[in-house]
Design an enzyme around this catalytic site. Structure first.
Site, PDB file in Angstrom:
ATOM      1  NE  ARG A 152      -3.727  -0.225   2.558  1.00 55.62           N
ATOM      2  CZ  ARG A 152      -4.622  -0.118   3.530  1.00 55.62           C
ATOM      3  NH1 ARG A 152      -4.626  -1.004   4.515  1.00 55.62           N
ATOM      4  NH2 ARG A 152      -5.493   0.867   3.549  1.00 55.62           N
ATOM      5  CB  SER A 200      -5.778   7.850   1.550  1.00 53.28           C
ATOM      6  OG  SER A 200      -6.237   7.514   2.846  1.00 53.28           O
ATOM      7  CG  ASP A 203     -14.292   2.727   4.846  1.00 57.08           C
ATOM      8  OD1 ASP A 203     -13.604   2.312   3.891  1.00 57.08           O
ATOM      9  OD2 ASP A 203     -13.798   3.175   5.891  1.00 57.08           O
ATOM     10  CE  LYS A 213     -10.532   2.926   1.737  1.00 62.72           C
ATOM     11  NZ  LYS A 213     -10.514   3.821   2.911  1.00 62.72           N
TER      12      LYS A 213
END
EC number: 2.5.1.19
Length: 409
Positions: A98, A144, A291, A318
């Site tokens: 990530r 993000s 989400d 994610k």
């Protein structure tokens, strides 16, 4: 642990207690590390929050956040300004895939000493803490929100404060606003005007007590359960506020389209299925609340509603590539699904397939989002223990509501 799920009869009028918001807790835990006089109540019992506490309290030179993305981002900024602190910040195999270069680049603009130990732009990180003055950083706005929050939480400890200029359209804005409101709540001056965020240096000692609200992301699964249930079904959730800091509280508005009414009473929220959905096709932009995408798409599948969910570009980075995972699992169940870089489209189907095994991809939200579908068909959830990342008592609460759970090989 793999489990089979079915519901013979849902128990009505149950009361469920969900632990404190993981998002609020992890922000406050970092602020408590910066300002030890801060007291926190109703802390989340999630794996992510436990990892956050352990990394902050451990004297080990190697800090392992495992799968906890918030911990990786927040702690990167925290240890960068811990003078004379030298740590290695690492995580699971997925965490090391990530990207974190956006945050590291911003910290380096402020003078931080952060280097990559393996692949450029990805954890693990070597962080040599030093005194940072603060100043201005410029970031793309569609990154993000956790990168931005990491900087904001650290900003008040910088003598010159912090100014963040965001270029373009902001992603997950409610999470940034949550951070700023928590800062304000404990006495730190911070503001968000247009695309400019300012956090000012703290001149006085922080001495405050904050009670964490229960987690709205976790509440979303109960909205899905009620939406998939007969009219008249209710459930009561504890420790929720009508004026929430959490962006996912918008689930109360979204689920009106599925016939779910939300009533607030003291610190309780009461969900009731009051009607069947009128609209057979739903279009939602989830740029601010990505989400919720898994929960909503599964609800639509269960009700055989068409939906188009937009603004999902952050789902690819994610716990897993959630767009790809949703495509695979919804298709296995008989859904007609299309995905692009930032969109999921679900069309009406001819019927949901029974006894399908749902893979969870080390992603807590995959397990919890698909579980309510047991109200429509029997199904299996593989590696069901992943829910502990954010909601330790999830399966126990489903059993309380009448879900029949059996462990299978």
């Amino acid at each position: 642990m793999n489990i089979s799920l079915e519901v013979k009869q849902l128990k009505k009028n149950q009361t469920i207690c969900i632990s404190g918001s993981k998002s609020e807790t992890n922000r406050l835990l970092l602020l408590q590390a910066l300002y030890p006089d801060l007291t926190i109540k109703n802390i989340s019992d999630s794996d992510d929050s436990l990892v956050m506490k352990q990394c902050l309290q451990s004297r080990s030179l190697v800090k392992n956040v495992h799968h906890a993305g918030t911990a990786m981002r927040f702690l990167t900024a925290y240890f960068a300004l811990c003078t004379h602190e030298k740590v290695v910040l690492t995580g699971s195999e997925r965490m090391q895939q990530r990207p974190i270069h956006t945050l590291v680049d911003a910290l380096q603009q402020l003078g931080a000493e952060v280097t990559y130990l393996n692949q450029q732009g990805f954890p693990p990180l070597q962080i040599n803490g030093k005194k940072l003055q603060g100043g201005k950083v410029i970031l793309q706005a569609d990154i993000s929100s956790q990168f931005i929050t990491a900087l904001l939480l650290a900003g008040s400890k910088l003598p010159d404060g912090l100014e963040v200029e965001l270029i373009g359209k902001v992603t997950s804005r409610p999470y940034i606003e949550m951070t700023l409101r928590l800062l304000n709540q404990i006495g730190i001056e911070a503001s968000f005007t247009d695309n400019q965020i300012n956090v000012f240096a703290v001149k006085n000692t922080i001495n405050s007590e904050v009670t964490v609200e229960s987690d709205w992301s976790s509440a979303s699964y109960f909205y899905s359960i009620i939406a998939l249930s007969p009219i008249g079904t209710t459930v009561t959730l504890k420790h929720y506020r009508q004026n929430s800091l959490q962006g996912d509280a918008v689930v109360a508005t979204i689920y009106k389209a599925f016939g779910v009414n939300t009533a607030f009473k003291n610190n309780l929220v009461i969900l009731e299925k009051v009607e069947e959905p009128e609209h057979r096709e739903l279009t939602l932009n989830l740029n601010d609340t990505p989400d919720l995408a898994q929960t909503i798409s599964v609800t639509c599948l269960g009700l055989n509603l068409s939906c188009k969910l937009l603004g999902l570009h952050t789902l690819k980075i994610k716990e897993t590539d959630r767009l790809k995972a949703l495509y695979i699992e919804l298709t296995k169940l008989g859904g007609n699904v299309e995905v692009t870089e930032d969109t999921l489209t679900l069309s009406k189907h001819l019927g949901i397939r029974k006894n399908i095994s749902i893979d969870t991809y080390d992603d807590h939200r995959m397990a919890m989002a698909f579980a309510p579908l047991a109200l429509k068909v029997n199904l299996r959830i593989n590696n069901a223990e992943v829910v502990s990342k954010s909601f330790v008592s999830f399966w126990e609460n489903l059993q309380k509501m009448g879900f029949d759970l059996r462990t299978i090989k």
